[in-house]
Design an enzyme around this catalytic site. Structure first.
Site, PDB file in Angstrom:
ATOM      1  N   ASP A   1       0.880  -1.390  -0.020  1.00 39.49           N
ATOM      2  CA  ASP A   1       0.017   0.041   0.069  1.00 39.49           C
ATOM      3  C   ASP A   1       0.914   1.199  -0.026  1.00 39.49           C
ATOM      4  O   ASP A   1       0.202   2.491  -0.110  1.00 39.49           O
ATOM      5  CB  ASP A   1      -0.920  -0.008   1.187  1.00 39.49           C
ATOM      6  CG  ASP A   1      -0.379   0.038   2.303  1.00 39.49           C
ATOM      7  OD1 ASP A   1       0.851  -0.193   2.422  1.00 39.49           O
ATOM      8  OD2 ASP A   1      -1.206  -0.234   3.467  1.00 39.49           O
ATOM      9  N   SER A   2       2.210   1.073   0.000  1.00 46.59           N
ATOM     10  CA  SER A   2       3.093   2.211  -0.383  1.00 46.59           C
ATOM     11  C   SER A   2       2.782   2.872  -1.691  1.00 46.59           C
ATOM     12  O   SER A   2       3.222   3.946  -1.889  1.00 46.59           O
ATOM     13  CB  SER A   2       4.562   1.778  -0.261  1.00 46.59           C
ATOM     14  OG  SER A   2       4.736   0.430  -0.778  1.00 46.59           O
TER      15      SER A   2
ATOM     16  N   ASP B   1      -1.098  -5.859  -0.330  1.00 48.39           N
ATOM     17  CA  ASP B   1      -1.606  -5.308   1.148  1.00 48.39           C
ATOM     18  C   ASP B   1      -2.935  -5.145   0.974  1.00 48.39           C
ATOM     19  O   ASP B   1      -3.679  -4.740   0.102  1.00 48.39           O
ATOM     20  CB  ASP B   1      -0.780  -4.060   1.148  1.00 48.39           C
ATOM     21  CG  ASP B   1       0.176  -3.997   1.860  1.00 48.39           C
ATOM     22  OD1 ASP B   1       0.459  -5.129   2.850  1.00 48.39           O
ATOM     23  OD2 ASP B   1       1.418  -2.991   1.807  1.00 48.39           O
TER      24      ASP B   1
ATOM     25  N   LYS C   1      -1.729  -9.395   2.880  1.00 50.75           N
ATOM     26  CA  LYS C   1      -0.804  -9.064   3.949  1.00 50.75           C
ATOM     27  C   LYS C   1      -1.638  -8.087   4.902  1.00 50.75           C
ATOM     28  O   LYS C   1      -2.137  -7.200   4.043  1.00 50.75           O
ATOM     29  CB  LYS C   1       0.666  -8.312   3.419  1.00 50.75           C
ATOM     30  CG  LYS C   1       1.349  -7.508   4.712  1.00 50.75           C
ATOM     31  CD  LYS C   1       2.936  -7.321   4.274  1.00 50.75           C
ATOM     32  CE  LYS C   1       3.048  -6.125   3.731  1.00 50.75           C
ATOM     33  NZ  LYS C   1       2.770  -4.998   4.589  1.00 50.75           N
TER      34      LYS C   1
ATOM     35  N   GLU D   1      -1.378  -5.282   8.592  1.00 48.15           N
ATOM     36  CA  GLU D   1      -0.804  -4.819   9.553  1.00 48.15           C
ATOM     37  C   GLU D   1      -1.630  -5.040  11.084  1.00 48.15           C
ATOM     38  O   GLU D   1      -2.662  -5.186  10.980  1.00 48.15           O
ATOM     39  CB  GLU D   1      -0.645  -3.385   9.480  1.00 48.15           C
ATOM     40  CG  GLU D   1       0.161  -2.933   8.095  1.00 48.15           C
ATOM     41  CD  GLU D   1       0.624  -1.495   8.024  1.00 48.15           C
ATOM     42  OE1 GLU D   1      -0.070  -0.706   8.872  1.00 48.15           O
ATOM     43  OE2 GLU D   1       0.985  -1.126   6.793  1.00 48.15           O
TER      44      GLU D   1
ATOM     45  N   GLU E   1       9.089  -4.131  10.515  1.00 51.90           N
ATOM     46  CA  GLU E   1       9.641  -2.825  10.034  1.00 51.90           C
ATOM     47  C   GLU E   1      10.447  -2.002  11.137  1.00 51.90           C
ATOM     48  O   GLU E   1       9.551  -1.794  12.188  1.00 51.90           O
ATOM     49  CB  GLU E   1       8.142  -2.050   9.120  1.00 51.90           C
ATOM     50  CG  GLU E   1       8.769  -0.708   8.681  1.00 51.90           C
ATOM     51  CD  GLU E   1       7.838  -0.138   7.736  1.00 51.90           C
ATOM     52  OE1 GLU E   1       6.854  -0.944   7.349  1.00 51.90           O
ATOM     53  OE2 GLU E   1       8.085   1.012   7.232  1.00 51.90           O
TER      54      GLU E   1
HETATM   55  O1  KIV Z   1       3.701  -1.228   1.674  1.00 47.80           O
HETATM   56  C1  KIV Z   1       4.726  -1.327   1.480  1.00 47.80           C
HETATM   57  O2  KIV Z   1       5.626  -1.263   0.646  1.00 47.80           O
HETATM   58  C2  KIV Z   1       5.098  -2.170   2.700  1.00 47.80           C
HETATM   59  C3  KIV Z   1       6.846  -2.510   2.889  1.00 47.80           C
HETATM   60  C4  KIV Z   1       7.228  -1.177   3.712  1.00 47.80           C
HETATM   61  C5  KIV Z   1       6.840  -3.663   3.529  1.00 47.80           C
HETATM   62  O3  KIV Z   1       4.430  -2.781   3.520  1.00 47.80           O
END
Ligand code: KIV
Length: 274
Positions: free
Chosen positions: A54-55, A93, A123, A125, A192
């Site tokens: 989600d980056s 994510d 994934k 969090e 992280e």
């Molecule tokens: O969203 C992302 O890029 C991440 C990484 C920082 C692991 O979760």
């Protein structure tokens, strides 16, 4: 004589392959991708895992946090990546607001990602707070990766991106959460921005692969945001980030040459026209 076994020769990286890699102490390499063209390049390199993170909210859409990106937008990015990939495991994510506090919604968000993008896993969090959602997603046969330590979706709760789990209490909670995710059936955990010693301890004490981003060298693999490690983004420079290239400068150089060629009537030349 048959060639000796190498993980680089596996046809498809699965969650089971990652577990084998941990057992055989072969490090796992993971990078983010959000589009077809970069995913193809990554796939050609033989990368083990591609994370549609989600980056994307930051590096693709220009938001200042990961919170605004939507499930539809994540599915768009994920399906673009999946079209380019055969071998790497593609993890996507679950975006903010699509799984926290409501396990039914978590399951339907994960199902949409799997069905509409063709990805291999999701994934999310958090630890104890999201374990009910994890349980429910797993019952549908969807592999889940956890993410502990600095969890960017909770940035407004913490108010800062400083190193996490530096006190004894926080470290103990992180270790407990990691074991909880392991016992719940997650296939891996991203850690992280935590002290390297704690990263190593978590990797030793859980059975599943631990992938670090600023969690030191004693974890089972590493992940970076592609645009950061290639030097496309310039403004983000945490200590854990190694820049392998200065791509933004190279791209600017090429574009400046093009502009000059256009303005000086040097492009197109005789061979570049009909
Ligand atoms: O969203 C992302 O890029 C991440 C990484 C920082 C692991 O979760």
């Amino acid at each position: 004589m048959p060639a000796p076994f190498s993980f680089r020769n596996v046809q498809k990286v699965t969650t089971h392959v990652l577990l084998e890699m941990k057992l055989k102490e072969v490090k796992i390499a993971m990078l983010t991708a959000y589009d077809y063209s970069f995913a193809r390049i990554l796939e050609d390199t033989g990368i083990d895992v591609i994370l549609v993170g989600d980056s994307a909210s930051n590096v693709m859409a220009g938001h200042t946090s990961t919170l605004p990106i939507t499930l539809n937008e994540m599915i768009y990015h994920a399906s673009s990546v999946v079209r380019a990939v055969k071998r790497a495991l593609v993890v996507v994510d679950l975006p903010f607001g699509t799984y926290q506090g409501n396990s039914k919604e978590a399951l339907s968000s994960a199902v949409r990602i799997m069905k509409e993008s063709g990805a291999d896993a999701v994934k999310l969090e958090g630890g104890k707070e999201v374990v009910e959602s994890i349980d429910r997603i797993l019952t549908a046969g969807i592999p889940v990766m956890g993410h502990l330590g600095l969890t960017p979706q909770s940035i407004h709760k913490f108010g800062t991106y400083v190193v996490r789990a530096t006190t004894e209490d926080e470290a103990a909670k992180l270790l407990k959460d990691a074991k909880l995710l392991d016992n719940a059936g997650c296939f891996g955990i991203v850690l992280e921005k935590i002290p390297a010693k704690l990263g190593g301890q978590v990797a030793k004490e859980v059975k599943i692969p631990v992938i670090g981003i600023g969690a030191g060298p004693e974890v089972d693999g590493q992940v970076l945001v592609l645009h950061d490690m290639l030097g496309i983004t310039q403004e983000f420079s945490p200590r854990f980030l190694r820049r392998y290239h200065n791509l933004s400068e190279e791209v600017k150089g090429a574009i400046n040459t093009y502009i000059n060629d256009v303005k000086n009537l040097d492009f197109p030349n005789e061979r570049e026209q009909y």
